[in-house]
Write a protein that holds these residues in place. Structure first.
Motif, PDB file in Angstrom:
ATOM      1  N   GLY A   1      21.825  43.578 103.963  1.00  0.00           N
ATOM      2  CA  GLY A   1      22.812  44.299 104.759  1.00  0.00           C
ATOM      3  C   GLY A   1      24.104  43.527 104.941  1.00  0.00           C
ATOM      4  N   ALA A   2      24.035  42.202 104.881  1.00  0.00           N
ATOM      5  CA  ALA A   2      25.225  41.387 105.098  1.00  0.00           C
ATOM      6  C   ALA A   2      26.137  41.384 103.888  1.00  0.00           C
ATOM      7  N   PHE A   3      25.630  41.831 102.775  1.00  0.00           N
ATOM      8  CA  PHE A   3      26.399  41.736 101.543  1.00  0.00           C
ATOM      9  C   PHE A   3      26.262  43.031 100.765  1.00  0.00           C
ATOM     10  N   PRO A   4      27.116  44.000 101.032  1.00  0.00           N
ATOM     11  CA  PRO A   4      26.965  45.300 100.381  1.00  0.00           C
ATOM     12  C   PRO A   4      27.187  45.190  98.879  1.00  0.00           C
ATOM     13  N   PRO A   5      26.477  45.985  98.098  1.00  0.00           N
ATOM     14  CA  PRO A   5      26.688  45.952  96.652  1.00  0.00           C
ATOM     15  C   PRO A   5      28.084  46.433  96.314  1.00  0.00           C
ATOM     16  N   PRO A   6      28.599  46.027  95.155  1.00  0.00           N
ATOM     17  CA  PRO A   6      29.956  46.435  94.785  1.00  0.00           C
ATOM     18  C   PRO A   6      30.048  47.946  94.609  1.00  0.00           C
ATOM     19  N   PRO A   7      31.237  48.501  94.818  1.00  0.00           N
ATOM     20  CA  PRO A   7      31.376  49.947  94.675  1.00  0.00           C
ATOM     21  C   PRO A   7      31.175  50.358  93.221  1.00  0.00           C
ATOM     22  N   PRO A   8      30.691  51.580  92.993  1.00  0.00           N
ATOM     23  CA  PRO A   8      30.496  52.040  91.617  1.00  0.00           C
ATOM     24  C   PRO A   8      31.840  52.198  90.913  1.00  0.00           C
ATOM     25  N   LEU A   9      31.795  52.184  89.596  1.00  0.00           N
ATOM     26  CA  LEU A   9      33.010  52.345  88.814  1.00  0.00           C
ATOM     27  C   LEU A   9      33.605  53.727  89.049  1.00  0.00           C
ATOM     28  N   ALA A  10      34.919  53.795  89.032  1.00  0.00           N
ATOM     29  CA  ALA A  10      35.594  55.072  89.220  1.00  0.00           C
ATOM     30  C   ALA A  10      35.343  55.948  87.999  1.00  0.00           C
ATOM     31  N   THR A  11      34.935  57.165  88.249  1.00  0.00           N
ATOM     32  CA  THR A  11      34.644  58.093  87.147  1.00  0.00           C
ATOM     33  C   THR A  11      35.543  59.310  87.246  1.00  0.00           C
ATOM     34  N   GLN A  12      36.808  59.090  87.534  1.00  0.00           N
ATOM     35  CA  GLN A  12      37.725  60.199  87.687  1.00  0.00           C
ATOM     36  C   GLN A  12      38.309  60.656  86.353  1.00  0.00           C
ATOM     37  N   ALA A  13      38.114  59.875  85.294  1.00  0.00           N
ATOM     38  CA  ALA A  13      38.647  60.262  83.996  1.00  0.00           C
ATOM     39  C   ALA A  13      37.869  61.467  83.481  1.00  0.00           C
ATOM     40  N   SER A  14      38.577  62.347  82.796  1.00  0.00           N
ATOM     41  CA  SER A  14      37.922  63.529  82.255  1.00  0.00           C
ATOM     42  C   SER A  14      37.079  63.134  81.047  1.00  0.00           C
ATOM     43  N   GLY A  15      36.261  64.053  80.606  1.00  0.00           N
ATOM     44  CA  GLY A  15      35.396  63.799  79.453  1.00  0.00           C
ATOM     45  C   GLY A  15      36.200  63.496  78.201  1.00  0.00           C
ATOM     46  N   GLU A  16      37.334  64.191  78.031  1.00  0.00           N
ATOM     47  CA  GLU A  16      38.162  63.969  76.844  1.00  0.00           C
ATOM     48  C   GLU A  16      38.768  62.570  76.858  1.00  0.00           C
ATOM     49  N   GLU A  17      39.205  62.114  78.029  1.00  0.00           N
ATOM     50  CA  GLU A  17      39.778  60.765  78.133  1.00  0.00           C
ATOM     51  C   GLU A  17      38.709  59.718  77.844  1.00  0.00           C
ATOM     52  N   ALA A  18      37.522  59.947  78.360  1.00  0.00           N
ATOM     53  CA  ALA A  18      36.427  59.006  78.114  1.00  0.00           C
ATOM     54  C   ALA A  18      36.073  58.975  76.637  1.00  0.00           C
ATOM     55  N   LEU A  19      36.057  60.133  76.000  1.00  0.00           N
ATOM     56  CA  LEU A  19      35.762  60.201  74.573  1.00  0.00           C
ATOM     57  C   LEU A  19      36.835  59.488  73.764  1.00  0.00           C
ATOM     58  N   ALA A  20      38.098  59.653  74.150  1.00  0.00           N
ATOM     59  CA  ALA A  20      39.188  58.958  73.451  1.00  0.00           C
ATOM     60  C   ALA A  20      39.052  57.453  73.618  1.00  0.00           C
ATOM     61  N   LEU A  21      38.672  57.004  74.818  1.00  0.00           N
ATOM     62  CA  LEU A  21      38.470  55.574  75.037  1.00  0.00           C
ATOM     63  C   LEU A  21      37.320  55.050  74.190  1.00  0.00           C
ATOM     64  N   LEU A  22      36.248  55.801  74.110  1.00  0.00           N
ATOM     65  CA  LEU A  22      35.111  55.377  73.292  1.00  0.00           C
ATOM     66  C   LEU A  22      35.473  55.314  71.812  1.00  0.00           C
ATOM     67  N   ARG A  23      36.265  56.280  71.342  1.00  0.00           N
ATOM     68  CA  ARG A  23      36.696  56.253  69.937  1.00  0.00           C
ATOM     69  C   ARG A  23      37.576  55.037  69.650  1.00  0.00           C
ATOM     70  N   ALA A  24      38.479  54.727  70.579  1.00  0.00           N
ATOM     71  CA  ALA A  24      39.335  53.546  70.396  1.00  0.00           C
ATOM     72  C   ALA A  24      38.492  52.278  70.399  1.00  0.00           C
ATOM     73  N   LEU A  25      37.505  52.245  71.260  1.00  0.00           N
ATOM     74  CA  LEU A  25      36.604  51.093  71.297  1.00  0.00           C
ATOM     75  C   LEU A  25      35.822  50.967  69.997  1.00  0.00           C
ATOM     76  N   LEU A  26      35.360  52.087  69.454  1.00  0.00           N
ATOM     77  CA  LEU A  26      34.629  52.071  68.195  1.00  0.00           C
ATOM     78  C   LEU A  26      35.509  51.571  67.055  1.00  0.00           C
ATOM     79  N   GLU A  27      36.765  52.005  67.029  1.00  0.00           N
ATOM     80  CA  GLU A  27      37.689  51.533  65.994  1.00  0.00           C
ATOM     81  C   GLU A  27      37.893  50.025  66.085  1.00  0.00           C
ATOM     82  N   ARG A  28      38.077  49.528  67.282  1.00  0.00           N
ATOM     83  CA  ARG A  28      38.250  48.080  67.459  1.00  0.00           C
ATOM     84  C   ARG A  28      37.000  47.318  67.045  1.00  0.00           C
ATOM     85  N   LEU A  29      35.851  47.855  67.415  1.00  0.00           N
ATOM     86  CA  LEU A  29      34.589  47.207  67.059  1.00  0.00           C
ATOM     87  C   LEU A  29      34.410  47.160  65.544  1.00  0.00           C
ATOM     88  N   GLU A  30      34.727  48.250  64.862  1.00  0.00           N
ATOM     89  CA  GLU A  30      34.613  48.268  63.403  1.00  0.00           C
ATOM     90  C   GLU A  30      35.579  47.267  62.772  1.00  0.00           C
TER      91      GLU A  30
END
Length: 150
Positions: free
Chosen positions: A83-112
């Motif tokens: 109780g003295a140490f609350p867990p960190p807040p969850p990640l913000a998920t306000q991005a739309s599905g299309e924005e998330a998909l675009a981010l994942l595609r950019a990440l995949l390109e960088r990874l490749e």
């Protein structure tokens, strides 16, 4: 800033330690308890409850001659530190599905791209190892004291 959260320099002053010691303690606190909250710049913030637990653990470690890690675990069990140490807040998920998909595609390109660079570096490294084997070994040098044997 929330008055119960302290900057690292304030937390170090409260505990009576140097900032470097506080950084080492932060790694231990994050390992034993939970990750510390962060400010907008990524710096750690110290909740008042965690500073109290850490001060108590330091006192116990000095009094009993045990490692700080063990003392922190004992203090955590004794006080129910969840109780003295609350867990960190969850990640913000306000991005739309299309924005998330675009981010994942950019990440995949960088990874490749990085995987391609890694494969090229591995091939170059192997070629250098093979060329190193082809070099002849250096001639053994005479010991320095052999000069006197002429």
């Amino acid at each position: 800033m929330d008055p119960t959260l302290y900057a690292p320099w304030q937390a170090a002053r409260i505990l009576g330690v140097s900032p470097a010691t506080l950084r080492r303690m932060a790694a231990l606190v994050e390992e034993v308890l939970h990750p510390l909250p962060r400010d907008a710049g990524g710096g750690r913030l110290w909740p008042e409850g965690v500073l109290g637990l850490l001060a108590e653990a330091r006192g116990r470690a000095k009094a009993e001659g045990i490692p700080l890690r063990e003392a922190l675990l004992q203090v955590k069990e004794a006080s129910g530190a969840e109780g003295a140490f609350p867990p960190p807040p969850p990640l913000a998920t306000q991005a739309s599905g299309e924005e998330a998909l675009a981010l994942l595609r950019a990440l995949l390109e960088r990874l490749e791209r990085v995987e391609g660079e890694l494969a090229a570096l591995r091939a170059e490294n192997q070629a250098l190892r093979e060329s190193l084997k082809a070099l002849e070994a250096p001639r053994p040098r005479r010991p320095w004291w052999a000069f006197w044997r002429r």
